[in-house]
Design a protein around this motif. Structure first.
Motif, mmCIF file in Angstrom:
data_model
loop_
_atom_site.group_PDB
_atom_site.id
_atom_site.type_symbol
_atom_site.label_atom_id
_atom_site.label_comp_id
_atom_site.label_asym_id
_atom_site.label_seq_id
_atom_site.Cartn_x
_atom_site.Cartn_y
_atom_site.Cartn_z
ATOM 1 N N SER A 30 -2.438 20.747 9.265
ATOM 2 C CA SER A 30 -2.285 21.595 8.218
ATOM 3 C C SER A 30 -1.099 20.997 7.596
ATOM 4 N N GLY A 31 -2.011 20.474 6.476
ATOM 5 C CA GLY A 31 -0.488 20.375 5.605
ATOM 6 C C GLY A 31 -0.536 19.161 5.306
ATOM 7 N N ASP A 32 -0.638 17.930 6.148
ATOM 8 C CA ASP A 32 -0.458 16.886 5.917
ATOM 9 C C ASP A 32 -1.593 15.846 4.650
ATOM 10 N N SER A 33 -1.006 14.991 4.350
ATOM 11 C CA SER A 33 -2.162 14.732 2.758
ATOM 12 C C SER A 33 -2.250 13.196 3.635
ATOM 13 N N LEU A 34 -3.426 12.738 3.508
ATOM 14 C CA LEU A 34 -3.952 11.461 3.985
ATOM 15 C C LEU A 34 -4.714 10.543 3.027
ATOM 16 N N ALA A 35 -4.500 9.659 2.257
ATOM 17 C CA ALA A 35 -4.967 8.569 1.189
ATOM 18 C C ALA A 35 -5.728 7.555 1.873
ATOM 19 N N ILE A 36 -6.962 7.568 2.454
ATOM 20 C CA ILE A 36 -8.277 6.150 2.373
ATOM 21 C C ILE A 36 -8.181 5.375 1.465
ATOM 22 N N ARG A 205 1.951 9.125 -2.848
ATOM 23 C CA ARG A 205 1.769 10.356 -3.421
ATOM 24 C C ARG A 205 1.124 11.331 -1.236
ATOM 25 N N CYS A 206 0.577 10.777 -0.935
ATOM 26 C CA CYS A 206 0.466 10.776 0.715
ATOM 27 C C CYS A 206 1.413 10.773 1.557
ATOM 28 N N ASN A 207 1.512 11.152 2.865
ATOM 29 C CA ASN A 207 2.036 11.441 3.891
ATOM 30 C C ASN A 207 1.488 10.873 4.995
ATOM 31 N N HIS A 208 0.252 10.385 5.026
ATOM 32 C CA HIS A 208 -0.533 8.938 5.597
ATOM 33 C C HIS A 208 -0.724 8.506 4.897
ATOM 34 N N GLN A 209 -1.096 6.551 5.256
ATOM 35 C CA GLN A 209 -2.258 6.065 4.635
ATOM 36 C C GLN A 209 -2.728 5.151 5.331
ATOM 37 N N LEU A 210 -4.030 5.378 5.207
ATOM 38 C CA LEU A 210 -5.353 4.166 6.272
ATOM 39 C C LEU A 210 -5.977 3.515 5.429
ATOM 40 N N VAL A 211 -5.331 2.136 5.789
ATOM 41 C CA VAL A 211 -6.097 0.486 4.625
ATOM 42 C C VAL A 211 -7.915 0.413 5.917
ATOM 43 N N LEU A 212 -8.942 0.214 4.842
ATOM 44 C CA LEU A 212 -9.936 -0.439 5.513
ATOM 45 C C LEU A 212 -10.177 -1.531 5.106
ATOM 46 N N GLU A 213 -11.133 -2.508 5.500
ATOM 47 C CA GLU A 213 -11.450 -3.255 5.365
ATOM 48 C C GLU A 213 -12.979 -3.887 6.476
ATOM 49 N N ALA A 214 -13.436 -4.016 5.775
ATOM 50 C CA ALA A 214 -14.880 -3.701 5.959
ATOM 51 C C ALA A 214 -15.482 -2.664 7.412
ATOM 52 N N GLY A 215 -14.579 -1.697 7.492
ATOM 53 C CA GLY A 215 -15.238 -1.373 8.220
ATOM 54 C C GLY A 215 -13.969 -0.735 8.916
ATOM 55 N N SER A 221 -0.101 4.279 8.256
ATOM 56 C CA SER A 221 1.249 4.546 7.694
ATOM 57 C C SER A 221 1.729 5.627 8.139
ATOM 58 N N THR A 222 2.689 6.163 8.310
ATOM 59 C CA THR A 222 3.281 7.821 7.950
ATOM 60 C C THR A 222 4.977 7.559 7.423
ATOM 61 N N ALA A 223 4.714 8.095 6.157
ATOM 62 C CA ALA A 223 6.002 8.565 5.338
ATOM 63 C C ALA A 223 6.206 9.638 5.077
ATOM 64 N N HIS A 224 7.632 9.529 5.661
ATOM 65 C CA HIS A 224 7.783 11.081 4.689
ATOM 66 C C HIS A 224 7.768 10.838 2.907
ATOM 67 N N VAL A 225 7.470 11.723 2.528
ATOM 68 C CA VAL A 225 7.201 11.547 1.274
ATOM 69 C C VAL A 225 8.071 12.657 0.863
ATOM 70 N N GLN A 226 9.132 12.419 0.015
ATOM 71 C CA GLN A 226 10.168 13.461 -0.689
ATOM 72 C C GLN A 226 9.434 13.860 -1.476
ATOM 73 N N GLU A 227 10.321 15.481 -1.651
ATOM 74 C CA GLU A 227 9.448 16.264 -3.134
ATOM 75 C C GLU A 227 9.999 15.314 -4.286
ATOM 76 N N GLN A 228 9.346 15.338 -5.319
ATOM 77 C CA GLN A 228 9.306 14.371 -6.286
ATOM 78 C C GLN A 228 9.236 15.289 -8.127
ATOM 79 N N PRO A 229 9.608 15.172 -8.610
ATOM 80 C CA PRO A 229 9.926 16.475 -9.361
ATOM 81 C C PRO A 229 8.396 16.663 -10.378
#
Length: 239
Positions: A30-36, A205-215, A221-229
């Motif tokens: 809950s509260g996580d963010s993921l970029a695909i 801006r997401c604290n998780h990223q998932l990179v796909l190539e041909a499925g 990756s998981t990153a600590h995303v610092q709060e930005q102005p």
């Protein structure tokens, strides 16, 4: 909140079986963010559809908000979507014959909420569009239409928000404002956010990223995303 294990998606074509996704895994609290992320045709939108219960995997397991989607029929998955999810699409998906206010109210009224007008007005104000509440989508700019779509998505106060290329139809300046707005509202609502995007600035801006190539999942990756102005978008400012 979202758990997907060993997701495969295969379809049959005239040329034979086509593999769209192969062994993808996702785990979000809950509260996580993921970029695909990935190139066109890499399976990003297919994965989003499977995670949201809009499609079913050929193989693998998906749990959404504690419910096993594999055990549900289409009606059951639709109930989960109605109770827990909201969506923001690249093409806005607004009803042209309804005002901004009516577009935000529509899913709330379908749910039978008695305070639909009050809640819709509140979220239009949150995105700076309360003065435009009685305008129709053709009378609004692309950025304003996307802000209506974001208000509509958050008005349902979802546990999980899915966004498919939410800035894809916007210029860079307007897209940057929409990104700020999306993350502002998501932080306030503590929803789990899943984005499909080709924009690195949005993915970062997401604290998780998932990179796909041909499925195939080629990086995660998981990153600590610092709060930005965060630049607030004043009421009435166009974007």
């Amino acid at each position: 909140m979202i758990l997907a294990k060993n997701i495969h998606k295969r379809v049959h074509t005239a040329a034979g079986e086509l593999s769209i996704l192969s062994g993808v895994n996702v785990s979000l609290a809950s509260g996580d963010s993921l970029a695909i992320v990935g190139a066109s045709g890499s399976g990003k939108s297919t994965l989003l559809g499977i995670l949201a219960g809009l499609d079913v995997p050929s193989e693998g397991f998906v749990s959404l908000d504690g419910r096993n989607l594999n055990e549900l029929d289409e009606d059951g998955r639709a109930k989960v979507r109605a109770e827990s999810l909201s969506f923001v699409f690249q093409s806005f998906q607004l009803m042209p014959g309804l005002t901004a206010l009516e577009n935000v109210m529509l899913p709330l009224e379908i749910k039978g909420l008695k305070d639909a007008a009050r809640r819709a007005t509140f979220y239009l104000d949150q995105v700076g569009l309360e003065p435009r509440a009685h305008h129709y989508p053709p009378q609004l700019s692309g950025g304003e239409q996307q802000r209506v779509a974001i208000a509509r998505a958050f008005a349902s106060e979802p546990k999980i928000l899915f966004a498919d290329e939410p800035t894809g139809n916007l210029d860079a300046h307007t897209g940057a404002k929409i990104i700020e707005l999306l993350f502002q509202l998501n932080a306030k609502n503590n929803a789990t956010l899943v984005l499909v995007t080709h924009e690195q600035r949005l993915a970062e801006r997401c604290n998780h990223q998932l990179v796909l190539e041909a499925g195939v999942e080629i990086a995660s990756s998981t990153a600590h995303v610092q709060e930005q102005p965060q630049a607030q978008i004043p009421v009435g400012q166009s974007c």
